[in-house]
Design an enzyme around this catalytic site. Structure first.
Site, PDB file in Angstrom:
ATOM      1  N   LYS A 505       0.746  -1.308  -0.104  1.00 46.72           N
ATOM      2  CA  LYS A 505      -0.201   0.052   0.197  1.00 46.72           C
ATOM      3  C   LYS A 505       0.828   1.268  -0.024  1.00 46.72           C
ATOM      4  O   LYS A 505       0.513   2.311  -0.856  1.00 46.72           O
ATOM      5  CB  LYS A 505      -0.939   0.034   1.221  1.00 46.72           C
ATOM      6  CG  LYS A 505      -2.254  -0.977   1.116  1.00 46.72           C
ATOM      7  CD  LYS A 505      -2.933  -0.689   2.005  1.00 46.72           C
ATOM      8  CE  LYS A 505      -4.237  -1.823   2.057  1.00 46.72           C
ATOM      9  NZ  LYS A 505      -5.233  -1.801   3.269  1.00 46.72           N
ATOM     10  N   THR A 538     -12.116  -4.600 -10.297  1.00 46.84           N
ATOM     11  CA  THR A 538     -12.550  -3.040 -10.154  1.00 46.84           C
ATOM     12  C   THR A 538     -14.273  -3.682 -10.650  1.00 46.84           C
ATOM     13  O   THR A 538     -14.647  -4.654 -10.729  1.00 46.84           O
ATOM     14  CB  THR A 538     -12.091  -2.550 -11.463  1.00 46.84           C
ATOM     15  OG1 THR A 538     -12.776  -3.158 -12.687  1.00 46.84           O
ATOM     16  CG2 THR A 538     -10.443  -2.382 -11.531  1.00 46.84           C
ATOM     17  N   LYS A 562     -18.306  -7.883 -12.896  1.00 46.98           N
ATOM     18  CA  LYS A 562     -19.655  -8.621 -13.788  1.00 46.98           C
ATOM     19  C   LYS A 562     -19.664  -8.023 -14.875  1.00 46.98           C
ATOM     20  O   LYS A 562     -20.264  -8.623 -15.895  1.00 46.98           O
ATOM     21  CB  LYS A 562     -20.844  -8.622 -12.948  1.00 46.98           C
ATOM     22  CG  LYS A 562     -20.857  -9.429 -11.714  1.00 46.98           C
ATOM     23  CD  LYS A 562     -21.878  -9.228 -10.979  1.00 46.98           C
ATOM     24  CE  LYS A 562     -22.058  -8.039 -10.027  1.00 46.98           C
ATOM     25  NZ  LYS A 562     -21.213  -7.962  -8.977  1.00 46.98           N
ATOM     26  N   GLU A 589     -15.791 -17.105 -10.969  1.00 45.99           N
ATOM     27  CA  GLU A 589     -16.765 -17.870 -10.179  1.00 45.99           C
ATOM     28  C   GLU A 589     -17.433 -16.715  -9.182  1.00 45.99           C
ATOM     29  O   GLU A 589     -18.799 -16.987  -8.846  1.00 45.99           O
ATOM     30  CB  GLU A 589     -16.206 -18.788  -9.356  1.00 45.99           C
ATOM     31  CG  GLU A 589     -17.051 -19.670  -8.584  1.00 45.99           C
ATOM     32  CD  GLU A 589     -18.049 -20.666  -9.140  1.00 45.99           C
ATOM     33  OE1 GLU A 589     -19.128 -20.561  -9.106  1.00 45.99           O
ATOM     34  OE2 GLU A 589     -17.443 -21.241  -9.964  1.00 45.99           O
ATOM     35  N   VAL A 592     -21.218 -14.288  -9.365  1.00 43.82           N
ATOM     36  CA  VAL A 592     -22.572 -14.584  -8.878  1.00 43.82           C
ATOM     37  C   VAL A 592     -22.339 -15.503  -7.610  1.00 43.82           C
ATOM     38  O   VAL A 592     -21.759 -16.531  -7.680  1.00 43.82           O
ATOM     39  CB  VAL A 592     -23.333 -15.412  -9.750  1.00 43.82           C
ATOM     40  CG1 VAL A 592     -24.823 -15.574  -9.443  1.00 43.82           C
ATOM     41  CG2 VAL A 592     -23.493 -14.891 -11.515  1.00 43.82           C
ATOM     42  N   GLY A 648     -21.329  -1.992   6.022  1.00 45.48           N
ATOM     43  CA  GLY A 648     -20.447  -2.250   4.574  1.00 45.48           C
ATOM     44  C   GLY A 648     -21.144  -3.201   3.523  1.00 45.48           C
ATOM     45  O   GLY A 648     -20.333  -3.577   2.865  1.00 45.48           O
ATOM     46  N   GLU A 651     -23.253  -0.974  -1.658  1.00 44.25           N
ATOM     47  CA  GLU A 651     -22.164   0.094  -2.279  1.00 44.25           C
ATOM     48  C   GLU A 651     -22.180   1.343  -1.824  1.00 44.25           C
ATOM     49  O   GLU A 651     -23.124   1.649  -0.862  1.00 44.25           O
ATOM     50  CB  GLU A 651     -22.657  -0.142  -3.754  1.00 44.25           C
ATOM     51  CG  GLU A 651     -22.538  -1.264  -4.622  1.00 44.25           C
ATOM     52  CD  GLU A 651     -21.011  -1.487  -4.863  1.00 44.25           C
ATOM     53  OE1 GLU A 651     -20.133  -0.653  -4.904  1.00 44.25           O
ATOM     54  OE2 GLU A 651     -20.841  -2.944  -4.780  1.00 44.25           O
ATOM     55  N   ASP A 662     -27.886  -5.015 -10.184  1.00 46.27           N
ATOM     56  CA  ASP A 662     -26.828  -5.901  -9.959  1.00 46.27           C
ATOM     57  C   ASP A 662     -27.344  -7.230 -10.039  1.00 46.27           C
ATOM     58  O   ASP A 662     -26.639  -8.280 -10.740  1.00 46.27           O
ATOM     59  CB  ASP A 662     -26.236  -5.617  -8.497  1.00 46.27           C
ATOM     60  CG  ASP A 662     -25.100  -6.478  -8.372  1.00 46.27           C
ATOM     61  OD1 ASP A 662     -24.023  -6.591  -8.788  1.00 46.27           O
ATOM     62  OD2 ASP A 662     -25.201  -7.351  -7.097  1.00 46.27           O
ATOM     63  N   LYS A 666     -26.205 -10.422 -12.586  1.00 44.79           N
ATOM     64  CA  LYS A 666     -25.984 -11.951 -12.308  1.00 44.79           C
ATOM     65  C   LYS A 666     -26.857 -12.883 -12.948  1.00 44.79           C
ATOM     66  O   LYS A 666     -26.498 -13.830 -13.503  1.00 44.79           O
ATOM     67  CB  LYS A 666     -26.092 -11.938 -10.799  1.00 44.79           C
ATOM     68  CG  LYS A 666     -24.973 -11.268  -9.884  1.00 44.79           C
ATOM     69  CD  LYS A 666     -25.168 -11.210  -8.492  1.00 44.79           C
ATOM     70  CE  LYS A 666     -24.069 -10.483  -7.752  1.00 44.79           C
ATOM     71  NZ  LYS A 666     -24.517 -10.176  -6.260  1.00 44.79           N
ATOM     72  N   GLY A 785     -19.482  -9.883   1.344  1.00 43.49           N
ATOM     73  CA  GLY A 785     -18.357  -9.280   2.130  1.00 43.49           C
ATOM     74  C   GLY A 785     -17.050  -9.675   1.310  1.00 43.49           C
ATOM     75  O   GLY A 785     -17.067 -10.454   0.468  1.00 43.49           O
TER      76      GLY A 785
END
Length: 804
Positions: A505, A538, A562, A589, A592, A648, A651, A662, A666, A785
């Site tokens: 970082k 991204t 996606k 993978e 979705v 969290g 988005e 979204d 999927k 997550g």
């Protein structure tokens, strides 16, 4: 007696010659009976040849000669080397006046390198109390008169050596010049490049030596050149036959002629390191300790001469004519390869002989050009030959497949009659990468996977740390070395061919620089990185445009993004074609169900011919959390939504989750896995956001969350008893046609069903098939997550790493 041979780098000024003196002194003190054969010191042979060339062009050679003398004399002013320097000066003056020189003169010049080396070492040893004696092999090794590559006359040479050692042995350490001899007229001759090794093996043969120890600047013979393959391993033991193959196919540490005199008398050869003489090196004897691939050898400075012609089909005698031309013109052919039809014949020759070979072959086949039996004769420069010593054709598919996977297509290959050695001609620019790919595939070293990660936010950052934390364990357990060589965001990239550190970082902040995808591809090419994987973490629609150039540049692809799978169907198919054409994989993978094995399951069912009739489920971990909790708790919708935002799960702009796009993406990804040609615009999506809240900035939207409450309180109240709300995607219709029905909607289901019993942020999928009937395959688990998604991407990395 043992014969010790020291190479030019071993005898170089400073540490080199000091180590040689220490090794000899140590052996004498231990009572060992030894004789020493020396090469010219440092780069003396090359330097003398260069001075000779400069002198022949009437240019000023004197500065080069002074530099040569200064290096050879070094700090040993008390050692008299004037005789050799004076002879060299007269020879160079003569060549400069005439403007030319013969091979005879050249041998006289080059011989001085060994003479200077032996005289200096003898003097230093005497000064150190060693009873050393200088031995000039021009008085011992008698040869024919082929200057530059003279052949020893065995009987007289053997007699001379035996008689000399009868007179000068015992406590004497003889320091013998390698590389040189003389003909019957006592003219100086040389035995060809690397001829000092040949001298040493002849002396060992004539004296029935106990062992020949060849001291070099490396620890022994390796599974590949360690300068080109960092993972190369030292070979402890080889047979003479294997060593001969290695020598024939370009290993510079051995000279092909060296082996035969040793083999005749079964004298072991040990390759040792002057600078690490505690190491036991590589021992070469008449017996091999085991079958199998021994090493990768490389031939450089070669060219490929190609004959092509449909008229060669079935014609006999073509090879004989080719070899006659080569023989008449003293051109050695290291490899010949052709198809069974003889429509194409390839010859590997020394690069400086390639043009001559082409011209002479054109003369030989002149009539065949007129009859159009031969179409063309061409030369391909900038090629190298990799020989896999010990490679059995029955397992050759493994390294060959690995090369193709890395976009390295051999120009030509052949195998020996025994089927135990395979040689490949590759482009010189691909040599390093090809060596590393083959070496990683066939030797017991970790397979290196070079990874470029784009996007280092929550998912990407977690993934990088997971890889760095697990890399050592994975290498130990699976022999796979994961090397993250690039980390990039939308503006900057951090590059390190040896792999980023846990401090990545800070490093990207301090050392990152702006880039294009071409910079990353160029870096991978420049450093010959193999087994490349590009990972897209991204959410960018523009980054997807890089997938095709990455696949065309030998990168496999993994994506948690996606977008690529939900753009137009034409792009979807184009990307698959590019992947197929370049034999690259694309795994996604986590597109979705985060880390759940959903896409793989659907792929396998579809490929096996199973008729999937419907797919239904909760596709969004965020919306799963939202409606599971809203249905179970007596709390307003806005309060549950705020909890999801604070945890969290959403988005940064929660509307991206609530609009249903979204889930739609999927669902479309799964539809396309079944070869359905639906477009995103054809999905019927129920937007969960009241129309008046869909526009505007995020902060304004977040201040109006309570406006959701009356809408969803009514929806919740209007349900049947013991029902709960779930936001689902459903694929239905006749899925054997080109298109299916795709719906994203809020539904009310009984709480005692599997879907109704969903808790937390789990994703849930039901796959209905013809064979399973009304009992669907159910896949359920964590659906949100960064850690879960990153672990799913990590799983895709390991899947790709295990392939091939």
């Amino acid at each position: 007696m043992k014969i010790l041979k020291f190479g030019g780098k071993s005898l170089s000024n400073g540490d080199g010659i000091n180590k040689v003196v220490a090794i000899i002194t140590d052996k004498v003190n231990q009572g060992e009976e030894i004789a020493i054969v020396v090469s010219a010191r440092g780069n003396a042979t090359d330097e003398l040849e260069e001075i000779l060339k400069v002198a022949a062009t009437n240019k000023d050679y004197k500065l080069l000669f002074e530099g040569f003398k200064k290096y050879q004399q070094d700090e040993y002013e008390n050692v008299d080397l004037s005789e050799e320097f004076n002879v060299l000066e007269k020879l160079f003056e003569g060549v400069s006046l005439i403007g030319d020189y013969s091979n005879k003169i050249k041998d006289q010049v080059l011989s001085k390198g060994e003479l200077l080396s032996a005289k200096l070492l003898t003097a230093i040893l005497i000064e150190n109390g060693i009873n050393a004696r200088f031995a000039d092999t021009r008085e011992l090794i008698k040869t024919d008169s082929k200057f530059g590559d003279a052949q020893p006359l065995e009987q007289i040479s053997k007699k001379n050596v035996i008689n000399y050692f009868k007179e000068n042995n015992g406590t004497t350490v003889n320091i013998i010049t390698g590389f040189i001899g003389s003909n019957n007229n006592n003219d100086t001759t040389t035995l060809g490049r690397n001829g000092s090794n040949y001298t040493a093996s002849l002396i060992a043969n004539y004296l029935n030596a106990e062992e020949l120890q060849n001291y070099t600047h490396v620890d022994g013979i390796y599974t590949a050149n360690p300068d080109l393959v960092l993972d190369a391993k030292k070979i402890d033991h080889l047979s003479f036959n294997e060593a001969n193959e290695i020598a024939n196919f370009g290993a510079t540490i051995l000279h092909a002629k060296t082996i035969i005199p040793l083999l005749e008398k079964n004298i072991p050869l040990r390759i040792l390191n002057t600078f690490n003489h505690e190491n036991k090196g590589t021992l070469i004897t008449s017996n091999s300790n085991k079958e199998g691939i021994k090493t990768l050898s490389v031939l450089e400075n070669v060219s490929l001469v190609n004959l092509e012609g449909r008229g060669l089909l079935g014609k006999t005698g073509v090879d004989a004519r080719i070899f006659r031309v080569m023989g008449d013109n003293d051109i050695s052919v290291s490899i010949i390869s052709q198809g069974s039809s003889e429509r194409g014949i390839g010859l590997v020759v020394a690069a400086d002989k390639a043009t001559k070979a082409m011209i002479e072959l054109e003369k030989e086949f002149e009539n065949d050009f007129y009859s159009k039996d031969v179409n063309k004769i061409t030369v391909t420069d900038d090629v190298s030959v990799i020989s896999i010593i010990g490679q059995d054709l029955s397992t050759f598919h493994k390294p060959y497949t690995a090369l193709i996977k890395n976009k390295i297509v051999p120009i030509l290959f052949n195998n020996t009659v025994t089927g135990k050695n395979v040689s490949l001609v590759v482009k010189k620019s691909q040599l390093n990468k090809a060596l590393n790919v083959i070496h990683g595939e066939i030797f017991g070293v970790s397979k290196k996977i070079n990874i470029a990660i784009f996007g280092h936010g929550l998912v990407g950052g977690t993934l990088i740390n997971q890889i760095l934390e697990s890399a050592a364990t994975i290498e130990k357990r699976k022999d796979i070395k994961l090397n993250v060589f690039a980390i990039a965001n939308s503006s900057n990239v951090l590059l390190n061919k040896n792999g980023v550190t846990p401090n990545w970082k800070n490093e990207i902040q301090n050392n990152g620089f702006s880039y294009t995808i071409d910079d990353v591809i160029a870096y991978a090419n420049e450093h010959h990185l193999e087994n490349l994987i590009a990972i897209d973490n991204t959410a960018s629609a523009t980054f997807v445009e890089n997938y095709i150039p990455l696949a065309e540049s030998s990168f496999d692809l993994i994506s948690s993004n996606k977008v690529a799978n939900t753009l137009s169907y034409s792009f979807y198919k184009k990307l698959r074609k590019v992947l197929a054409d370049n034999q690259k994989s694309y795994l996604y993978e986590t597109n979705v169900g985060a880390g759940l094995p959903l896409i793989d399951t659907i792929k396998l069912l579809h490929l096996s011919g199973e008729n999937i009739t419907k797919i239904k489920g909760v596709f969004s971990g965020t919306l799963s959390y939202l409606f599971n909790n809203f249905s179970a708790k007596d709390a307003p919708f806005s309060e549950i939504l705020k909890e999801a935002i604070e945890n969290g799960y959403t988005e940064p702009d929660p509307r991206e989750d609530l609009c249903g796009n979204d889930v739609g993406r999927k669902l479309l990804i799964l539809a396309r896995e079944l070869d359905l040609q639906n477009e995103f615009e054809e999905i019927d999506i129920q937007n969960l956001i009241p129309e008046h809240l869909r526009e505007g900035d995020v902060s304004d939207f977040l201040n109006k969350l309570t406006e959701f409450d009356p809408i969803y309180a009514k929806i919740k109240a209007d349900q049947k008893p013991n029902h709960v709300l779930r936001y689902i995607g459903e694929l239905s219709g006749d899925l054997q046609n080109d298109k299916g029905n795709l719906e994203v909607k809020l539904v009310s289901v009984p709480s005692d069903t599997a879907l109704g019993g969903l808790k937390g942020s789990d994703s849930f999928f039901e796959i209905y098939t013809e064979s399973y009937g009304d009992r669907p395959i159910v896949i359920q688990g964590a659906g949100a997550g960064s850690a879960v998604t990153a672990r799913g991407v990590f799983g895709d990395i390991l899947r790709l790493s295990d392939k091939g």
